[in-house]
Design an enzyme around this catalytic site. Sequence first.
Site, PDB file in Angstrom:
ATOM      1  N   GLU A 176     136.543  49.724 -22.567  1.00 12.07           N
ATOM      2  CA  GLU A 176     137.142  50.138 -22.785  1.00 12.07           C
ATOM      3  C   GLU A 176     139.182  49.462 -22.251  1.00 12.07           C
ATOM      4  O   GLU A 176     139.659  50.300 -22.603  1.00 12.07           O
ATOM      5  CB  GLU A 176     137.484  51.083 -20.593  1.00 12.07           C
ATOM      6  CG  GLU A 176     136.033  51.341 -21.162  1.00 12.07           C
ATOM      7  CD  GLU A 176     135.980  52.128 -19.045  1.00 12.07           C
ATOM      8  OE1 GLU A 176     136.195  52.974 -19.361  1.00 12.07           O
ATOM      9  OE2 GLU A 176     135.326  51.320 -18.824  1.00 12.07           O
ATOM     10  N   LYS A 191     140.559  59.999 -17.590  1.00  8.73           N
ATOM     11  CA  LYS A 191     139.989  60.427 -16.259  1.00  8.73           C
ATOM     12  C   LYS A 191     139.233  60.843 -15.665  1.00  8.73           C
ATOM     13  O   LYS A 191     138.064  60.468 -15.502  1.00  8.73           O
ATOM     14  CB  LYS A 191     141.430  59.846 -16.192  1.00  8.73           C
ATOM     15  CG  LYS A 191     140.902  59.137 -13.599  1.00  8.73           C
ATOM     16  CD  LYS A 191     140.250  58.177 -14.017  1.00  8.73           C
ATOM     17  CE  LYS A 191     140.033  57.272 -12.513  1.00  8.73           C
ATOM     18  NZ  LYS A 191     139.001  56.318 -12.572  1.00  8.73           N
ATOM     19  N   LYS A 223     133.258  48.084 -18.788  1.00  7.01           N
ATOM     20  CA  LYS A 223     134.470  47.890 -18.728  1.00  7.01           C
ATOM     21  C   LYS A 223     135.476  46.352 -19.594  1.00  7.01           C
ATOM     22  O   LYS A 223     136.877  47.204 -20.128  1.00  7.01           O
ATOM     23  CB  LYS A 223     134.767  46.751 -17.402  1.00  7.01           C
ATOM     24  CG  LYS A 223     134.430  47.081 -16.398  1.00  7.01           C
ATOM     25  CD  LYS A 223     135.094  48.551 -15.521  1.00  7.01           C
ATOM     26  CE  LYS A 223     135.026  49.906 -16.155  1.00  7.01           C
ATOM     27  NZ  LYS A 223     134.474  50.734 -15.494  1.00  7.01           N
ATOM     28  N   HIS A 276     114.254  40.660 -29.206  1.00  2.24           N
ATOM     29  CA  HIS A 276     114.662  41.795 -30.107  1.00  2.24           C
ATOM     30  C   HIS A 276     114.914  42.093 -30.808  1.00  2.24           C
ATOM     31  O   HIS A 276     114.836  43.399 -31.767  1.00  2.24           O
ATOM     32  CB  HIS A 276     113.592  43.008 -29.057  1.00  2.24           C
ATOM     33  CG  HIS A 276     112.500  42.396 -28.436  1.00  2.24           C
ATOM     34  ND1 HIS A 276     110.973  42.612 -29.177  1.00  2.24           N
ATOM     35  CD2 HIS A 276     112.377  42.510 -27.587  1.00  2.24           C
ATOM     36  CE1 HIS A 276     110.950  41.836 -27.977  1.00  2.24           C
ATOM     37  NE2 HIS A 276     111.018  41.690 -26.841  1.00  2.24           N
ATOM     38  N   CYS A 308     143.903  67.021 -20.253  1.00  2.00           N
ATOM     39  CA  CYS A 308     145.333  67.262 -19.950  1.00  2.00           C
ATOM     40  C   CYS A 308     145.469  67.640 -18.431  1.00  2.00           C
ATOM     41  O   CYS A 308     144.435  68.063 -17.266  1.00  2.00           O
ATOM     42  CB  CYS A 308     144.886  68.502 -20.578  1.00  2.00           C
ATOM     43  SG  CYS A 308     144.809  68.471 -22.376  1.00  2.00           S
ATOM     44  N   GLU A 337     127.476  47.835 -17.511  1.00  2.00           N
ATOM     45  CA  GLU A 337     128.642  48.211 -16.757  1.00  2.00           C
ATOM     46  C   GLU A 337     130.161  47.021 -16.467  1.00  2.00           C
ATOM     47  O   GLU A 337     131.148  47.268 -17.210  1.00  2.00           O
ATOM     48  CB  GLU A 337     128.512  47.994 -14.959  1.00  2.00           C
ATOM     49  CG  GLU A 337     130.423  48.553 -14.423  1.00  2.00           C
ATOM     50  CD  GLU A 337     131.256  49.828 -14.887  1.00  2.00           C
ATOM     51  OE1 GLU A 337     130.398  50.738 -15.670  1.00  2.00           O
ATOM     52  OE2 GLU A 337     131.920  50.063 -14.354  1.00  2.00           O
ATOM     53  N   ASN A 351     144.775  73.911 -19.801  1.00  2.00           N
ATOM     54  CA  ASN A 351     143.879  72.640 -19.645  1.00  2.00           C
ATOM     55  C   ASN A 351     142.245  73.430 -20.194  1.00  2.00           C
ATOM     56  O   ASN A 351     142.329  74.501 -19.967  1.00  2.00           O
ATOM     57  CB  ASN A 351     143.938  72.433 -18.611  1.00  2.00           C
ATOM     58  CG  ASN A 351     144.868  70.883 -18.145  1.00  2.00           C
ATOM     59  OD1 ASN A 351     145.696  70.926 -18.676  1.00  2.00           O
ATOM     60  ND2 ASN A 351     144.787  70.802 -17.156  1.00  2.00           N
ATOM     61  N   GLY A 352     141.658  72.780 -21.140  1.00  2.00           N
ATOM     62  CA  GLY A 352     140.209  73.611 -21.110  1.00  2.00           C
ATOM     63  C   GLY A 352     139.892  73.800 -22.788  1.00  2.00           C
ATOM     64  O   GLY A 352     140.899  73.415 -23.719  1.00  2.00           O
ATOM     65  N   ARG A 402     144.962  60.307 -15.995  1.00  2.00           N
ATOM     66  CA  ARG A 402     144.262  60.565 -16.741  1.00  2.00           C
ATOM     67  C   ARG A 402     144.136  60.760 -18.025  1.00  2.00           C
ATOM     68  O   ARG A 402     143.213  61.458 -18.790  1.00  2.00           O
ATOM     69  CB  ARG A 402     144.744  62.148 -16.645  1.00  2.00           C
ATOM     70  CG  ARG A 402     144.552  62.540 -14.685  1.00  2.00           C
ATOM     71  CD  ARG A 402     144.980  64.260 -14.796  1.00  2.00           C
ATOM     72  NE  ARG A 402     143.699  64.861 -14.764  1.00  2.00           N
ATOM     73  CZ  ARG A 402     142.606  65.520 -14.278  1.00  2.00           C
ATOM     74  NH1 ARG A 402     142.933  65.130 -13.126  1.00  2.00           N
ATOM     75  NH2 ARG A 402     142.148  66.520 -15.281  1.00  2.00           N
ATOM     76  N   TRP A 411     145.499  65.381 -24.231  1.00  2.00           N
ATOM     77  CA  TRP A 411     144.373  64.555 -24.201  1.00  2.00           C
ATOM     78  C   TRP A 411     144.017  66.130 -25.641  1.00  2.00           C
ATOM     79  O   TRP A 411     142.933  66.530 -25.539  1.00  2.00           O
ATOM     80  CB  TRP A 411     143.384  64.325 -23.851  1.00  2.00           C
ATOM     81  CG  TRP A 411     142.735  63.577 -23.846  1.00  2.00           C
ATOM     82  CD1 TRP A 411     142.836  61.912 -24.245  1.00  2.00           C
ATOM     83  CD2 TRP A 411     141.158  63.597 -24.630  1.00  2.00           C
ATOM     84  NE1 TRP A 411     141.638  61.694 -24.066  1.00  2.00           N
ATOM     85  CE2 TRP A 411     140.544  62.355 -24.654  1.00  2.00           C
ATOM     86  CE3 TRP A 411     140.589  65.029 -24.408  1.00  2.00           C
ATOM     87  CZ2 TRP A 411     139.198  62.255 -25.556  1.00  2.00           C
ATOM     88  CZ3 TRP A 411     139.368  64.604 -25.151  1.00  2.00           C
ATOM     89  CH2 TRP A 411     138.695  63.427 -25.264  1.00  2.00           C
TER      90      TRP A 411
HETATM   91  C1  F6R Z   1     134.862  54.212 -17.306  1.00  2.00           C
HETATM   92  C2  F6R Z   1     134.703  55.325 -16.552  1.00  2.00           C
HETATM   93  C3  F6R Z   1     134.204  56.906 -17.475  1.00  2.00           C
HETATM   94  C4  F6R Z   1     133.388  57.756 -16.274  1.00  2.00           C
HETATM   95  C5  F6R Z   1     132.395  58.919 -17.167  1.00  2.00           C
HETATM   96  C6  F6R Z   1     132.171  59.329 -15.865  1.00  2.00           C
HETATM   97  O1  F6R Z   1     135.684  53.152 -16.222  1.00  2.00           O
HETATM   98  O2  F6R Z   1     136.383  55.652 -15.596  1.00  2.00           O
HETATM   99  O3  F6R Z   1     132.990  56.748 -18.359  1.00  2.00           O
HETATM  100  O4  F6R Z   1     132.560  57.166 -15.649  1.00  2.00           O
HETATM  101  O5  F6R Z   1     133.440  59.343 -17.615  1.00  2.00           O
HETATM  102  O6  F6R Z   1     133.829  60.545 -15.230  1.00  2.00           O
HETATM  103  P1  F6R Z   1     133.138  60.378 -13.980  1.00  2.00           P
HETATM  104  O7  F6R Z   1     132.695  59.927 -12.745  1.00  2.00           O
HETATM  105  O8  F6R Z   1     134.592  60.825 -12.874  1.00  2.00           O
HETATM  106  O9  F6R Z   1     131.925  61.884 -14.015  1.00  2.00           O
END
Ligand code: F6R
Length: 615
Positions: free
Chosen positions: A495, A610, A492, A511, A2, A488, A103-104, A27, A77
């Site tokens: 996502e 985000k 990516k 396995h 949010c 990772e 927010n929250g 975000r 969100w």
């Molecule tokens: C993946 C991504 C998320 C963040 C995760 C942690 O592309 O961005 O997996 O890495 O939500 O967020 P931070 O690093 O802000 O604690």
Amino acid sequence: MCGIIGYIGDKKASEILISGLSHLEYRGYDSSGVALCCDDKTYIYKAQGKLNNLVEVLKTKEDICSKATKGIGHIRWATHGLPTTLNAHPHTCNCKNFTLVHNGIIENYQELKEELLSYGCIFQSQTDTEVAAHLIAHEYGKTHDLLKAMQNAVKKIKGAFAFCAIHNNEPDKIVVAKRNAPLIIGVGEGENFIASDIPAIIEYTKKAIYLSDYQVGVVKKDSIQIYDDNGNLVINKVEHLPFEAMAISKMGYKHFMLKEIHEQSDVVRNVLSGKLIGHDNKINLDEFKLTQEKIKNITRVQIIACGTSLHAGLVGKYIIEKFANIPTDVEPSSEYIYRDTIADENTLVIGISQSGETADTITAIKQVKEKNAHIAIITNRADSTMARLADSLLPVNAGIEVSVAATKSYMAQLISLYMLAIYLMENKGITKFDNEIKKIKQELIELPNKIEALLENTDNIQKIAKKYSSYKDFIFIARGINFPSALEGALKLKEISYINATGYGAGELKHGPIAMLDENMPVLAILNSGIVYDKVLSNCEEARARQAKLIGVADYIADKDKDLFDDLIIIPPVCDLLSPALNIVVLQLLAYYIAEYLGKDVDQPRNLAKSVTVE
Ligand code: F6R
């Protein structure tokens, strides 16, 4: 997640609110809304889906938009209740005089709702925010003072909140409050702003006041007053905001993600700057506050993080154990919270977070802080909640990352972890790796040029992306220090393209996951010319024998082995230990181009946020 924006001044509030919300869009959100004030009345407009839908609604309200010089806005969100227009913020009370964005999460909203129902409050939405709106309005009914109503209400609320509230009887002000969720007040001349994050207001002001937890503020167009939780007037410092408005522009790239991938060579240079000065010198890490004596006493390292930051932490484990010889555990913050973790004053806890606002990691850090562990925070946001909890703050200065999928912040975290691991080693007086470390330092200095070389020619990666974009599943495999690269790379891809991708240690393939292999399941293998090359190659043979299509990512493949692969992506030569920093650029690009061919919303993938500010 949010986002909040607020404005009070003489300009058209609707334009400032929409522009602010558009800078928070990255975000992740699913609906939006604004409340505009004019003629002592408040007009609320909301829309489901993208912000453009709200813009369309406002186009039909030109009379209000042209008059309103005060307003609050929100992107939501969904946490409590579906992402519908009804559940979108702002929310209001029975008489509609009071309006709130939030927010929250209000943890005791059920309890509060029951009480408010008994007073006759009528709820329109399924949100916890509407409960807060009725609660503050109920307090207003007793006090007839918006500040007092907010102060009384927040004492009854459990959970996390950043509030921005207005009342028709008090048209000259916006009242704000926060606990465990960020909120800043942008300071202007004859106008003031409120935002949950800097990008929302940076185009209007570079001066801001950070509200602390439990504080309540009254924002008027020419004054800002802040009160502590005892109701005393306090003075918060006016701080200079660290971003340029330029940082939130795509600079000619089609997507922020592509721009941010291309910024990674400079990101490495930034992290190294002042810390690594030539391969003969020791690492300079003034930000790390433990004395040499205390470093020698560290008995364990615990790395806590989520998502991409967690993957950086896994690379960190590898290098800290190897060079600094300290046992290192890496754990998702969301799991760390629920274990009886063992930590004491000889434990170094490293929290890694791009945003510095991830709720799980904040909770984990607060929990372990009580055990007297030394808290080092690696973050891209030196102004974040997590940064404020740090004993040692290691800012990565990657610049604002707008794309929801993290790329350049991962690179910055990796390089910071290399710096920290070598620093710990050097301060423990370990000398047995001196020659190897000299070579790694030299390669770190050369890394930005290698990243640039890789980014100069992406034709092969684009071609491969196109070829594989119609597959529904993917497996990524690697061993050793590149195991986190496989995790990772898969993260990516899933996502931003929504392709089902999973990363495995290559040795684990046989396995279980091997059962899934056939011609419809491409396998991407990361094989660097180091100690695991032959072993990963054997795992590739196993995959090939099951008709899986094979993509190899490597800095070198022997001629005799090339035929094994359907496609190869060759990166510039790099030592095994630094190879994650180059391999990841390939995997980011591959994910990007696949998503781009599929026409996905690369920068704002569905359901993702985000900054994940709820546990
Ligand atoms: C993946 C991504 C998320 C963040 C995760 C942690 O592309 O961005 O997996 O890495 O939500 O967020 P931070 O690093 O802000 O604690």
